[in-house]
Design a protein around this motif. Structure first.
Motif, mmCIF file in Angstrom:
data_model
loop_
_atom_site.group_PDB
_atom_site.id
_atom_site.type_symbol
_atom_site.label_atom_id
_atom_site.label_comp_id
_atom_site.label_asym_id
_atom_site.label_seq_id
_atom_site.Cartn_x
_atom_site.Cartn_y
_atom_site.Cartn_z
ATOM 1 N N ASP A 178 39.633 48.206 30.305
ATOM 2 C CA ASP A 178 40.714 47.728 31.169
ATOM 3 C C ASP A 178 41.335 48.844 32.003
ATOM 4 O OD1 ASP A 178 40.405 45.212 30.095
ATOM 5 O OD2 ASP A 178 42.036 45.426 28.657
ATOM 6 N N ALA A 179 40.938 50.082 31.743
ATOM 7 C CA ALA A 179 41.582 51.219 32.401
ATOM 8 C C ALA A 179 41.279 51.241 33.900
ATOM 9 C CB ALA A 179 41.110 52.524 31.763
ATOM 10 N N ILE A 180 42.304 51.563 34.664
ATOM 11 C CA ILE A 180 42.171 51.744 36.107
ATOM 12 C C ILE A 180 42.317 53.242 36.367
ATOM 13 C CG2 ILE A 180 43.239 51.294 38.347
ATOM 14 C CD1 ILE A 180 44.075 48.561 37.264
ATOM 15 N N HIS A 181 41.337 53.817 37.031
ATOM 16 C CA HIS A 181 41.389 55.238 37.364
ATOM 17 C C HIS A 181 42.314 55.439 38.558
ATOM 18 C CE1 HIS A 181 38.229 56.269 34.526
ATOM 19 N NE2 HIS A 181 37.649 55.145 34.891
ATOM 20 N N HIS B 291 52.678 28.967 42.040
ATOM 21 C CA HIS B 291 53.236 28.728 40.701
ATOM 22 C C HIS B 291 52.573 29.608 39.633
ATOM 23 C CE1 HIS B 291 55.051 26.659 37.337
ATOM 24 N NE2 HIS B 291 53.849 26.478 36.824
ATOM 25 N N ASP B 292 51.242 29.675 39.635
ATOM 26 C CA ASP B 292 50.534 30.445 38.604
ATOM 27 C C ASP B 292 50.857 31.939 38.682
ATOM 28 O OD1 ASP B 292 49.332 28.144 37.634
ATOM 29 O OD2 ASP B 292 47.518 28.406 38.832
ATOM 30 N N SER B 293 50.865 32.468 39.899
ATOM 31 C CA SER B 293 51.183 33.894 40.064
ATOM 32 C C SER B 293 52.606 34.180 39.626
ATOM 33 C CB SER B 293 51.003 34.323 41.523
ATOM 34 O OG SER B 293 49.661 34.195 41.920
ATOM 35 N N ARG B 294 53.537 33.310 40.022
ATOM 36 C CA ARG B 294 54.937 33.507 39.634
ATOM 37 C C ARG B 294 55.096 33.493 38.123
ATOM 38 N NH1 ARG B 294 58.444 34.419 44.090
ATOM 39 N NH2 ARG B 294 60.034 34.331 42.497
ATOM 40 N N GLU C 226 41.332 54.266 41.906
ATOM 41 C CA GLU C 226 41.121 52.823 42.033
ATOM 42 C C GLU C 226 42.435 52.071 42.239
ATOM 43 O OE1 GLU C 226 39.231 52.030 38.317
ATOM 44 O OE2 GLU C 226 37.233 52.493 39.074
ATOM 45 N N ALA C 227 43.557 52.737 42.127
ATOM 46 C CA ALA C 227 44.875 52.092 42.280
ATOM 47 C C ALA C 227 45.223 52.006 43.757
ATOM 48 C CB ALA C 227 45.930 52.860 41.499
ATOM 49 N N THR C 228 44.464 51.180 44.487
ATOM 50 C CA THR C 228 44.566 51.121 45.946
ATOM 51 C C THR C 228 45.202 49.839 46.478
ATOM 52 O OG1 THR C 228 42.326 50.226 46.043
ATOM 53 C CG2 THR C 228 42.569 52.628 46.255
ATOM 54 N N THR C 229 45.535 48.916 45.603
ATOM 55 C CA THR C 229 46.152 47.654 46.032
ATOM 56 C C THR C 229 47.462 47.474 45.273
ATOM 57 O OG1 THR C 229 45.060 46.318 44.338
ATOM 58 C CG2 THR C 229 43.863 46.631 46.429
ATOM 59 N N PRO C 230 48.322 46.583 45.734
ATOM 60 C CA PRO C 230 49.612 46.406 45.048
ATOM 61 C C PRO C 230 49.502 46.029 43.566
ATOM 62 C CG PRO C 230 49.711 45.443 47.232
ATOM 63 C CD PRO C 230 48.275 45.852 47.007
ATOM 64 N N VAL C 231 48.610 45.110 43.220
ATOM 65 C CA VAL C 231 48.479 44.725 41.812
ATOM 66 C C VAL C 231 47.878 45.876 41.009
ATOM 67 C CG1 VAL C 231 47.401 43.128 40.175
ATOM 68 C CG2 VAL C 231 48.315 42.256 42.325
ATOM 69 N N THR D 282 45.761 39.456 35.142
ATOM 70 C CA THR D 282 45.314 38.112 35.531
ATOM 71 C C THR D 282 45.438 37.900 37.038
ATOM 72 O OG1 THR D 282 47.478 37.068 35.223
ATOM 73 C CG2 THR D 282 46.008 37.133 33.292
ATOM 74 N N LEU D 283 46.242 38.732 37.702
ATOM 75 C CA LEU D 283 46.439 38.607 39.148
ATOM 76 C C LEU D 283 45.384 39.350 39.962
ATOM 77 C CD1 LEU D 283 50.307 39.114 39.193
ATOM 78 C CD2 LEU D 283 49.047 36.948 39.302
ATOM 79 N N LEU D 284 44.591 40.185 39.332
ATOM 80 C CA LEU D 284 43.595 40.970 40.061
ATOM 81 C C LEU D 284 42.580 40.109 40.821
ATOM 82 C CD1 LEU D 284 43.012 43.918 37.576
ATOM 83 C CD2 LEU D 284 44.040 44.050 39.851
ATOM 84 N N PRO D 285 41.990 39.076 40.201
ATOM 85 C CA PRO D 285 41.040 38.252 40.962
ATOM 86 C C PRO D 285 41.697 37.537 42.149
ATOM 87 C CG PRO D 285 40.814 37.839 38.613
ATOM 88 C CD PRO D 285 42.038 38.688 38.798
ATOM 89 N N ARG D 286 42.913 37.076 41.962
ATOM 90 C CA ARG D 286 43.632 36.393 43.049
ATOM 91 C C ARG D 286 43.888 37.358 44.199
ATOM 92 N NH1 ARG D 286 47.409 33.603 40.302
ATOM 93 N NH2 ARG D 286 45.993 31.853 40.392
ATOM 94 N N GLU D 287 44.326 38.569 43.863
ATOM 95 C CA GLU D 287 44.568 39.571 44.891
ATOM 96 C C GLU D 287 43.271 39.897 45.640
ATOM 97 O OE1 GLU D 287 46.869 43.767 45.066
ATOM 98 O OE2 GLU D 287 45.128 43.714 43.725
#
Length: 134
Positions: free
Chosen positions: A44-47, A93-96, A50-55, A120-125
């Motif tokens: 699950d680690a983000i390097h 609704h789901d994101s909120r 790789e932290a290039t988007t808001p989520v 859980t928001l990564l695929p949506r983003e």
């Protein structure tokens, strides 16, 4: 049984209080009894690069608390600000619901739960950004 239960797949790695632990050849369960243990599944680690988007940036800030690279006191306000920024864009609704879970988790110093909700928001983003680039 109280505490965090980690279910690990074969050869899965997890970071616990700064030590990388690798599971054996079979699935297993670990019961973490220490309430303030710093735990992160390495899958699950983000390097940092790789932290290039808001989520991803919100996940990365949360992850730093879980690895012990940042204190909860230092990161709490930053994480809550990032969640607030996301709530202005992800209005369905789901994101909120996931953002509400993440906020509640941060206020309760439950950073693993926060990361789980944010992930859980990564695929949506990703879908939203792909649509925007077309």
């Amino acid at each position: 049984m109280t505490g965090l239960i980690l279910k690990l797949g074969p050869r899965e790695r997890v970071l616990i209080n700064g030590a990388v632990i690798e599971n054996g050849d079979k699935r297993s369960r670990l019961a973490i009894k220490t309430p303030d243990a710093k735990i992160l599944r390495l899958k699950d680690a983000i390097h940092p690069e790789e932290a290039t988007t808001p989520v991803r940036r919100a996940c990365f800030a949360t992850q730093l608390v879980l690895t012990g690279d940042s204190t909860a006191a230092d990161a709490k306000l930053q994480i809550l600000r990032r969640i607030e920024e996301l709530s202005r864009v992800l209005t369905d609704h789901d994101s909120r619901a996931q953002l509400d879970l993440a906020t509640a988790a941060v206020t309760e110093n439950q950073y693993y739960k926060c990361l789980k909700a944010l992930r859980t928001l990564l695929p949506r983003e990703e879908r939203l950004l792909a649509t925007r680039l077309q």
